[in-house]
Design an enzyme around this catalytic site. Structure first.
Site, PDB file in Angstrom:
ATOM      1  N   GLU A 183       0.840  -1.211   0.000  1.00  0.00           N
ATOM      2  CA  GLU A 183       0.000   0.000   0.000  1.00  0.00           C
ATOM      3  C   GLU A 183       0.871   1.255   0.000  1.00  0.00           C
ATOM      4  OE1 GLU A 183      -2.913   0.032   3.107  1.00  0.00           O
ATOM      5  OE2 GLU A 183      -3.273   2.177   2.924  1.00  0.00           O
ATOM      6  N   LYS A 185       1.622   5.418  -0.069  1.00  0.00           N
ATOM      7  CA  LYS A 185       1.119   6.700   0.430  1.00  0.00           C
ATOM      8  C   LYS A 185       2.247   7.712   0.243  1.00  0.00           C
ATOM      9  CE  LYS A 185      -1.232   8.679   4.421  1.00  0.00           C
ATOM     10  NZ  LYS A 185      -1.507   8.581   5.857  1.00  0.00           N
ATOM     11  N   ASP A 289     -11.205   1.754   4.593  1.00  0.00           N
ATOM     12  CA  ASP A 289     -10.136   2.196   5.484  1.00  0.00           C
ATOM     13  C   ASP A 289     -10.372   3.671   5.780  1.00  0.00           C
ATOM     14  OD1 ASP A 289      -7.976   2.470   7.016  1.00  0.00           O
ATOM     15  OD2 ASP A 289      -6.480   2.215   5.444  1.00  0.00           O
TER      16      ASP A 289
END
Ligand code: GLT
Ligand code: MN
Ligand code: MN
Length: 389
Positions: A183, A185, A289
């Site tokens: 993931e 970011k 999320d």
């Protein structure tokens, strides 16, 4: 007239323990809600109709829990799953809260921190698999820097690769049926985080020793924080066979990490995302999320969770309506019309095709003068979303 839009197990709607369990602490303010135990969270999720629950190792058992305490917590959590029918499709490691990870986990400069991160992750993988997880997420929230004086970014990539290769082998060695989902970011909590976008992650995965075990977990808000089109990243991951998981939420562009309810900000983007996932037949978890506004109490948290699922289902219905709308489909057919006049040059390269194409003549001005009707198409989409079609 409101309709129920009730979530069904096949929708695979999941929430992390940390999402509905969020107590509303932020950098400027203390918690506004009582902490719920994992068992209470499972029951809340069952009440609102979720299919599954995901967790970090330390959402379930505190980092300093004794083995006996940990076993008791896991037993009660398992019992709650049995009582409610909720499943655990995904698990992950908390490699960001403890001060030990202030300089990252797999990319930390201190080799003891890197070793501890591997140890903690192996233990968390064991726990996740024990509870049924088949996807394991890696969100490297602390894998970054505030100053590039601290670390060579190439070293950071190499350390991350070494850790991923090690952990893939660990999973194989244990005989686990588990895939990894990375993931991305761009920033927050670090000034800059390595492998900042889903596209970076896809390129990185191709350099691993077991790329087939590793995919991505894109999150709406994370690509939007970087000012990017989330759908395009999801589409690239899907096309590469790498969309193993997805984190749904919402976010105003250019802001801090807001983790809003799915569909709360960019409705049209959310629509095209849902339409994409449904059209291609994505069959993984739809994981929310996100967390409730800090203004909310326990009831507001339920409103938040129900809202995420309800908006998804409404947008799914809108997507089916869009696909069946005669005017929209006629416009699409017109836009994509092909009279076959270029067939001779299509497909794989050949010298003959290249020569024929070089000799062909095109009416460049006519090509440029043609209106494409995208204004009408977009307005039809907006009107459909606004409920007047
Ligand atoms: C954290 C982060 C999320 C990640 C979670 C997994 S934890 O809340 O903001 O985007 O998916 O570690
Ligand atoms: Mn986030
Ligand atoms: Mn996430």
């Amino acid at each position: 007239m409101t309709r129920p839009f009730l979530p069904q197990p096949h929708d695979k709607f999941t929430f992390g323990l940390w999402t509905v369990g969020n107590v509303g602490r932020d950098p400027f303010g203390d918690p506004v809600r009582w902490a719920m135990s994992p068992v209470e969270i499972v029951h809340l999720l069952a009440e609102v109709g979720a299919y599954g629950v995901n967790f970090h190792d330390n959402d379930l058992a505190p980092i300093d829990a004794s083995p006996a305490e940990r076993d008791r917590i896991v037993r009660s959590f398992r019992q709650a799953l049995e009582d409610t029918g909720l499943v655990v499709p995904m698990a992950t490691t908390n490699l960001f809260t403890d001060p030990a990870f202030k300089d990252g986990a797999f990319t930390a400069n201190d080799p003891n921190v890197r070793a501890y991160a591997l140890q903690k992750t192996m233990q968390a993988i064991d726990l996740g698999v024990e509870l049924g997880a088949q996807v394991y997420v890696f969100w490297g929230g602390r894998e970054g820097v505030e100053t590039d004086a601290a670390k060579n970014p190439v070293t950071a990539i190499q350390r991350t690769r070494e850790a991923m290769n090690f952990l893939c082998e660990y999973v194989q060695d244990q005989g686990y049926d588990l895939r990894f989902a990375l993931e991305a970011k761009p920033n927050e909590p670090r000034g800059d985080i390595y492998n900042a976008t889903t596209g970076n992650m896809l390129a990185f995965i191709a350099t691993l020793e077991h790329p087939e075990m590793v995919g991505v977990n894109p999150e709406v808000a994370h690509e939007q924080m970087a000012g990017l089109n989330f759908l395009h990243h999801v589409a690239q991951a899907w096309e590469a066979g790498k969309l193993f998981h997805i984190d749904l939420n919402d976010q105003a562009f250019g802001r801090y990490d807001q983790d809003y309810r799915f569909g709360a900000v960019n409705l049209k983007s959310a629509f095209f995302l849902v339409k994409f996932l449904e059209d291609v037949g994505y069959d993984g978890s739809r994981h929310f999320d996100a967390h409730a506004y800090r203004t909310e109490d326990r009831e507001g948290v339920k409103d938040f969770a129900r809202g995420c699922m309800r908006s998804y289902l409404i947008l799914k219905e809108k997507a089916a309506q869009w696909n069946a709308d005669r005017e929209i489909q006629a416009l699409l057919a017109e836009i994509n019309a092909d009279d076959g006049s270029t067939d001779a040059w299509k497909g794989a390269y050949s010298r003959a095709k290249a020569n024929a194409l070089k000799a062909a003549s095109f009416d460049r001005q006519a090509l440029g003068a043609r209106g494409l009707g995208y204004e009408r198409l977009d307005q039809l989409t907006v009107e459909l979303l606004l409920g007047v079609r």
